[in-house]
Design a protein around this motif. Sequence first.
Motif, short mmCIF file in Angstrom:
data_model
loop_
_atom_site.label_atom_id
_atom_site.label_comp_id
_atom_site.label_asym_id
_atom_site.label_seq_id
_atom_site.Cartn_x
_atom_site.Cartn_y
_atom_site.Cartn_z
N ILE A 1 1.07 -1.08 0.13
CA ILE A 1 0.03 0.01 0.18
C ILE A 1 0.85 1.15 0.05
CG2 ILE A 1 -2.02 1.18 1.22
CD1 ILE A 1 -2.56 -1.70 0.55
N ASN A 2 0.34 2.21 -0.58
CA ASN A 2 1.23 3.56 -0.46
C ASN A 2 0.17 4.80 -0.33
OD1 ASN A 2 3.34 5.30 -1.24
ND2 ASN A 2 2.52 5.79 -2.99
N HIS B 1 -0.01 8.82 -1.26
CA HIS B 1 0.45 9.96 -2.03
C HIS B 1 -0.14 11.12 -2.09
CE1 HIS B 1 2.60 11.32 -5.84
NE2 HIS B 1 1.39 11.92 -6.14
N PRO B 2 0.55 12.32 -2.10
CA PRO B 2 -0.16 13.54 -1.86
C PRO B 2 -0.59 14.41 -2.86
CG PRO B 2 2.40 13.99 -1.73
CD PRO B 2 1.93 12.54 -2.12
N SER B 3 -1.52 13.67 -3.43
CA SER B 3 -2.51 14.44 -4.50
C SER B 3 -3.85 13.45 -4.80
CB SER B 3 -1.73 14.49 -5.97
OG SER B 3 -1.62 13.23 -6.69
N LEU B 4 -4.56 13.87 -5.59
CA LEU B 4 -5.58 13.25 -6.00
C LEU B 4 -5.42 12.31 -7.32
CD1 LEU B 4 -8.65 15.64 -5.08
CD2 LEU B 4 -7.87 13.73 -3.80
N LEU B 5 -4.78 11.13 -7.20
CA LEU B 5 -4.40 10.55 -8.41
C LEU B 5 -5.67 10.11 -8.93
CD1 LEU B 5 -2.00 8.07 -6.63
CD2 LEU B 5 -1.53 9.97 -8.15
N PRO B 6 -5.67 10.25 -10.47
CA PRO B 6 -4.25 10.16 -11.24
C PRO B 6 -3.87 11.53 -11.45
CG PRO B 6 -6.23 9.75 -12.76
CD PRO B 6 -6.76 9.89 -11.28
N VAL C 1 -0.22 -1.05 -4.60
CA VAL C 1 1.10 -0.62 -5.43
C VAL C 1 1.15 -1.49 -6.42
CG1 VAL C 1 3.52 -0.51 -5.48
CG2 VAL C 1 2.31 0.61 -3.73
N ASP C 2 1.47 -1.23 -7.76
CA ASP C 2 1.65 -2.09 -9.05
C ASP C 2 2.89 -1.59 -9.60
OD1 ASP C 2 1.22 0.19 -10.62
OD2 ASP C 2 -0.97 -0.38 -11.19
N GLU C 3 3.27 -2.01 -10.92
CA GLU C 3 4.54 -1.89 -11.49
C GLU C 3 4.51 -0.35 -11.59
OE1 GLU C 3 2.26 -3.90 -12.87
OE2 GLU C 3 2.88 -5.92 -12.00
N GLY C 4 3.71 0.29 -11.84
CA GLY C 4 3.83 1.64 -12.32
C GLY C 4 3.91 2.66 -11.18
N MET C 5 3.98 3.92 -11.54
CA MET C 5 4.58 4.95 -10.56
C MET C 5 3.09 5.52 -10.22
SD MET C 5 6.67 8.27 -10.68
CE MET C 5 8.46 7.46 -10.91
N ASP C 6 2.64 5.26 -9.12
CA ASP C 6 1.34 5.69 -8.39
C ASP C 6 0.28 5.26 -9.41
OD1 ASP C 6 2.70 6.91 -6.21
OD2 ASP C 6 3.31 8.58 -7.39
N GLY D 1 -1.59 2.08 -9.42
CA GLY D 1 -2.53 1.07 -8.57
C GLY D 1 -3.99 1.48 -8.33
N PRO D 2 -4.54 0.14 -8.08
CA PRO D 2 -6.07 0.66 -7.64
C PRO D 2 -6.01 1.69 -6.40
CG PRO D 2 -5.64 -1.57 -8.26
CD PRO D 2 -4.38 -1.06 -8.33
N ILE D 3 -7.00 2.32 -6.54
CA ILE D 3 -7.36 3.50 -5.38
C ILE D 3 -8.23 2.92 -4.25
CG2 ILE D 3 -8.31 5.70 -4.91
CD1 ILE D 3 -7.58 6.80 -7.50
N LEU D 4 -7.79 3.19 -3.08
CA LEU D 4 -8.40 2.35 -1.93
C LEU D 4 -9.13 3.85 -1.23
CD1 LEU D 4 -5.74 0.09 -0.53
CD2 LEU D 4 -7.50 -0.43 -1.95
N ALA D 5 -8.54 4.75 -1.16
CA ALA D 5 -9.13 5.90 -0.56
C ALA D 5 -8.76 7.18 -0.97
CB ALA D 5 -8.99 5.82 0.83
#
Length: 189
Positions: free
Chosen positions: A109-110, A112-117, A143-148, A150-154
Motif C-alpha cells: 500500500i502507498n 500519495h499527496p495528490s488526488l491520483l491520477p 502498489v503495482d508496477e507503475g508510478m502511483d 495502482g487501484p485507489i483505496l481511499a
Amino acid sequence: MTRKMKIAVFASGSGSNFGALAEACEKGELNAEIVLMVTNKPEAFVVERARKANIPIAAVRPKDYETKEAYEEVILAALRESEAEWLILAGYMRLVGQTLLKAYPSKIINIHPSLLPSFPGKDAIGQAMGHGVKVTGVTVHLVDEGMDTGPILAQRAVDVIDGDVEKTAEAIHAVEHELYKDALNKLFC
C-alpha cells in the motif's frame, strides 16, 4: 477486534507518516504492529524515529547492490524474518520492483499527496501548485508496477491554501496521517 496485522513500513525521509502510524499502533488506533521499518537511506531521520519507538530497522542502500533484484532480495529476507504480512509505503522514494511485488501480491500500500491520477511521482504538491489548482488531496492506493498507478483505496480532498506551498503541505500531512490509518484499518479489520 481481530488480530493485529504485522506490517513493515518503508520510508526514505523524515518519517512523519511512519511516526503517525507508529503512534496509532501504540495507542490502539490502528489494528497493526510495525514489525520492521525499511529504508533505502540509512541517514534519514526516519531511522531515529524507529529507534525511539524500538522498531527493528532494515537500512539497505540500493547502490550497494548490482541489481534492483539483488537489493530487494536482501529486503525480502528481512521481511520474511520479521514475518511482515503487509508492506506500507510512507514516503519511500523508490519504485517497488518485481521481487517484492511477487512476494506480496495486493499487499503493498502507498500514500500519495495528490488526488491520483493527477500529479503522480515526485513533488506532487509542487506540481499541483504549479498548475494553479484550488483543490489537491491525498490518495491511498495499492502498489503495482507503475508510478502511483495502482487501484485507489481511499482519497480525501485538501484545499490549496492561498498558493502557500508550506501551509498546503502541512494540511496534506495532517490528512495523510488520518486517512492512512482509516484506510489501513478497513483493510485489516
